[in-house]
Design a protein around this motif. Structure first.
Motif, PDB file in Angstrom:
ATOM      1  N   CYS A 234      -1.173  -5.268  -5.243  1.00  0.00           N
ATOM      2  CA  CYS A 234       0.126  -4.915  -5.291  1.00  0.00           C
ATOM      3  C   CYS A 234       1.168  -5.774  -5.757  1.00  0.00           C
ATOM      4  O   CYS A 234       1.920  -5.521  -6.513  1.00  0.00           O
ATOM      5  CB  CYS A 234       0.717  -4.609  -3.853  1.00  0.00           C
ATOM      6  SG  CYS A 234      -0.690  -3.385  -2.970  1.00  0.00           S
TER       7      CYS A 234
ATOM      8  N   GLY B 123       1.467  -4.014 -15.814  1.00  0.00           N
ATOM      9  CA  GLY B 123       1.140  -3.848 -14.365  1.00  0.00           C
ATOM     10  C   GLY B 123      -0.130  -3.969 -14.207  1.00  0.00           C
ATOM     11  O   GLY B 123      -0.603  -4.499 -13.288  1.00  0.00           O
TER      12      GLY B 123
ATOM     13  N   VAL C 188       6.449   5.773  -9.757  1.00  0.00           N
ATOM     14  CA  VAL C 188       6.856   4.894  -8.456  1.00  0.00           C
ATOM     15  C   VAL C 188       5.446   5.472  -7.713  1.00  0.00           C
ATOM     16  O   VAL C 188       5.207   4.601  -6.781  1.00  0.00           O
ATOM     17  CB  VAL C 188       7.894   5.599  -8.029  1.00  0.00           C
ATOM     18  CG1 VAL C 188       8.051   5.513  -6.564  1.00  0.00           C
ATOM     19  CG2 VAL C 188       9.079   5.457  -8.803  1.00  0.00           C
TER      20      VAL C 188
ATOM     21  N   ILE D  74       4.785  -5.028 -13.864  1.00  0.00           N
ATOM     22  CA  ILE D  74       5.752  -4.183 -14.190  1.00  0.00           C
ATOM     23  C   ILE D  74       7.306  -4.744 -14.529  1.00  0.00           C
ATOM     24  O   ILE D  74       7.916  -4.475 -15.531  1.00  0.00           O
ATOM     25  CB  ILE D  74       6.103  -3.227 -12.994  1.00  0.00           C
ATOM     26  CG1 ILE D  74       4.817  -2.064 -12.727  1.00  0.00           C
ATOM     27  CG2 ILE D  74       7.181  -2.506 -13.026  1.00  0.00           C
ATOM     28  CD1 ILE D  74       4.746  -0.991 -13.929  1.00  0.00           C
ATOM     29  N   CYS D  75       7.675  -5.855 -13.599  1.00  0.00           N
ATOM     30  CA  CYS D  75       8.896  -6.520 -13.860  1.00  0.00           C
ATOM     31  C   CYS D  75       8.838  -7.350 -15.056  1.00  0.00           C
ATOM     32  O   CYS D  75       9.973  -7.446 -15.878  1.00  0.00           O
ATOM     33  CB  CYS D  75       9.075  -7.575 -12.672  1.00  0.00           C
ATOM     34  SG  CYS D  75       9.520  -6.602 -11.106  1.00  0.00           S
TER      35      CYS D  75
ATOM     36  N   PHE E 190       0.681  -6.162  -9.489  1.00  0.00           N
ATOM     37  CA  PHE E 190       1.282  -4.883 -10.076  1.00  0.00           C
ATOM     38  C   PHE E 190       2.590  -5.014 -10.384  1.00  0.00           C
ATOM     39  O   PHE E 190       3.203  -4.796 -11.556  1.00  0.00           O
ATOM     40  CB  PHE E 190       0.806  -3.735  -9.871  1.00  0.00           C
ATOM     41  CG  PHE E 190       1.010  -2.440 -10.360  1.00  0.00           C
ATOM     42  CD1 PHE E 190       0.402  -1.964 -11.325  1.00  0.00           C
ATOM     43  CD2 PHE E 190       2.283  -1.700  -9.755  1.00  0.00           C
ATOM     44  CE1 PHE E 190       0.687  -0.881 -11.923  1.00  0.00           C
ATOM     45  CE2 PHE E 190       2.396  -0.662 -10.313  1.00  0.00           C
ATOM     46  CZ  PHE E 190       1.671   0.091 -11.466  1.00  0.00           C
ATOM     47  N   ILE E 191       3.457  -5.644  -9.221  1.00  0.00           N
ATOM     48  CA  ILE E 191       4.597  -5.375  -9.458  1.00  0.00           C
ATOM     49  C   ILE E 191       5.287  -6.389 -10.230  1.00  0.00           C
ATOM     50  O   ILE E 191       6.231  -6.403 -11.100  1.00  0.00           O
ATOM     51  CB  ILE E 191       5.461  -5.851  -8.025  1.00  0.00           C
ATOM     52  CG1 ILE E 191       5.237  -4.626  -7.074  1.00  0.00           C
ATOM     53  CG2 ILE E 191       6.643  -6.094  -7.892  1.00  0.00           C
ATOM     54  CD1 ILE E 191       5.402  -4.687  -5.480  1.00  0.00           C
TER      55      ILE E 191
ATOM     56  N   GLU F 285      -3.312  -7.289 -12.973  1.00  0.00           N
ATOM     57  CA  GLU F 285      -4.164  -7.202 -12.130  1.00  0.00           C
ATOM     58  C   GLU F 285      -5.435  -8.200 -12.056  1.00  0.00           C
ATOM     59  O   GLU F 285      -6.332  -8.271 -11.468  1.00  0.00           O
ATOM     60  CB  GLU F 285      -4.652  -5.702 -12.018  1.00  0.00           C
ATOM     61  CG  GLU F 285      -3.645  -4.861 -11.586  1.00  0.00           C
ATOM     62  CD  GLU F 285      -2.950  -4.953 -10.369  1.00  0.00           C
ATOM     63  OE1 GLU F 285      -3.393  -5.650  -9.601  1.00  0.00           O
ATOM     64  OE2 GLU F 285      -2.306  -3.880  -9.795  1.00  0.00           O
TER      65      GLU F 285
ATOM     66  N   ALA G 222       2.648   2.760  -8.053  1.00  0.00           N
ATOM     67  CA  ALA G 222       2.737   1.597  -7.178  1.00  0.00           C
ATOM     68  C   ALA G 222       2.478   1.803  -5.660  1.00  0.00           C
ATOM     69  O   ALA G 222       2.139   0.896  -5.271  1.00  0.00           O
ATOM     70  CB  ALA G 222       4.378   1.265  -7.690  1.00  0.00           C
TER      71      ALA G 222
ATOM     72  N   LEU H 156      -1.288   2.443  -5.209  1.00  0.00           N
ATOM     73  CA  LEU H 156      -2.413   1.471  -5.552  1.00  0.00           C
ATOM     74  C   LEU H 156      -2.818   0.557  -4.154  1.00  0.00           C
ATOM     75  O   LEU H 156      -4.015   0.352  -4.280  1.00  0.00           O
ATOM     76  CB  LEU H 156      -1.382   0.392  -6.372  1.00  0.00           C
ATOM     77  CG  LEU H 156      -2.403  -0.535  -7.107  1.00  0.00           C
ATOM     78  CD1 LEU H 156      -3.246   0.262  -8.216  1.00  0.00           C
ATOM     79  CD2 LEU H 156      -1.390  -1.660  -7.753  1.00  0.00           C
TER      80      LEU H 156
ATOM     81  N   VAL I  26       3.861  -0.272 -17.742  1.00  0.00           N
ATOM     82  CA  VAL I  26       2.754   0.202 -16.870  1.00  0.00           C
ATOM     83  C   VAL I  26       1.388  -0.730 -17.182  1.00  0.00           C
ATOM     84  O   VAL I  26       0.775  -1.231 -16.433  1.00  0.00           O
ATOM     85  CB  VAL I  26       2.558   1.682 -16.605  1.00  0.00           C
ATOM     86  CG1 VAL I  26       1.051   2.083 -16.173  1.00  0.00           C
ATOM     87  CG2 VAL I  26       3.704   2.385 -16.216  1.00  0.00           C
TER      88      VAL I  26
END
Length: 243
Positions: free
Chosen positions: A111, A162, A74, A118-119, A114-115, A166, A77, A80, A159
């Motif tokens: 950002c 994520g 967390v 991760i998703c 990255f999200i 990028e 994230a 970042l 991760v």
């Protein structure tokens, strides 16, 4: 007394600035991790909401380690965009003025990507691989997951994606700086595809469908990165010709 070398003074100044920005990023990470730790139990309960049984702890310190892992992800994230901004401010003098505003947009882009990564790892890859592993053990083993192993496995499945997602933002930024261009990226396509395929095959179950589910998005990311690099590079050439 001989005058100091201007190049040495400039190098010392750059190193000092880099140190300050690294410290700011580190402090931001520590503060974000402390804040995440306050709500880590709620985050933990959400992450294990679909499990039929509770995870197992093998030692009294395991719960601290598990909570630290969750809070750490967390904090990454949250930190970042701060880290991206500090990098931007450090390299800003090297970016042409007409490109600075556009390059600054890469921070929210990083950002968001990255999200999304991760998703992708959490909602698609992680349950797919976990289901495959569970099916392999069914009928032969009594399955019992420890919290430490479970969350380590989850982090390994999320991760890295994520970070891989990028790619377009990093390519855009490096193209702005003149380090990359679409020609170099196109020439490196075969090598990049090979590396991405190896990464995908390594972390997915040994079946072609699972491999394709991961390989195709990674290849698309690379092609999107080349397209972005082309757009940025053409715009730079247009500005150079107009100057």
């Amino acid at each position: 007394m001989a005058n100091a070398n201007p190049n040495e003074q400039s190098l010392i100044g750059h190193l000092g600035e880099l140190r300050q920005r690294l410290i700011r990023t580190l402090v931001s990470f520590v503060v974000a991790m402390a804040a995440a730790f306050i709500y880590v139990k709620d985050i933990y309960r959400w992450l294990v909401r679909d499990m039929d049984h509770q995870l197992v702890l093998l030692g009294p310190s395991d719960v601290v380690w598990v909570y630290m892992m969750i809070a750490g992800v967390v904090a990454i994230a949250i930190t970042l965009p701060i880290a991206a901004y500090q990098i931007w401010k450090f390299v800003q003098p090297a970016v042409p003025k007409q490109a600075q505003q556009a390059t600054l947009l890469f921070i929210p882009g990083i950002c968001l990507l990255f999200i999304i990564g991760i998703c992708f790892g959490y909602f698609i890859l992680f349950p797919m691989v976990l289901h495959f592993m569970t099916q392999m053990a069914a009928g032969s083993f009594n399955t019992m997951y420890t919290a430490d192993k479970y969350f380590t496995f989850m982090i390994h499945m999320t991760v890295p994606f994520g970070l891989l997602f990028e790619m377009p933002a990093i390519v855009m930024f490096l193209t702005k700086l003149g380090i990359l261009n679409p020609t170099r990226l196109a020439k490196a396509r075969k090598l990049a595809y090979f590396i991405l395929a190896i990464v995908a095959i390594t972390i997915t179950p040994p079946d072609i469908l699972s491999d394709l589910i991961v390989i195709v998005p990674l290849f698309l990311l690379y092609e999107i990165s080349i397209t972005i690099s082309k757009l940025v590079y053409r715009k730079q050439l247009t500005h150079s010709a107009a100057a």
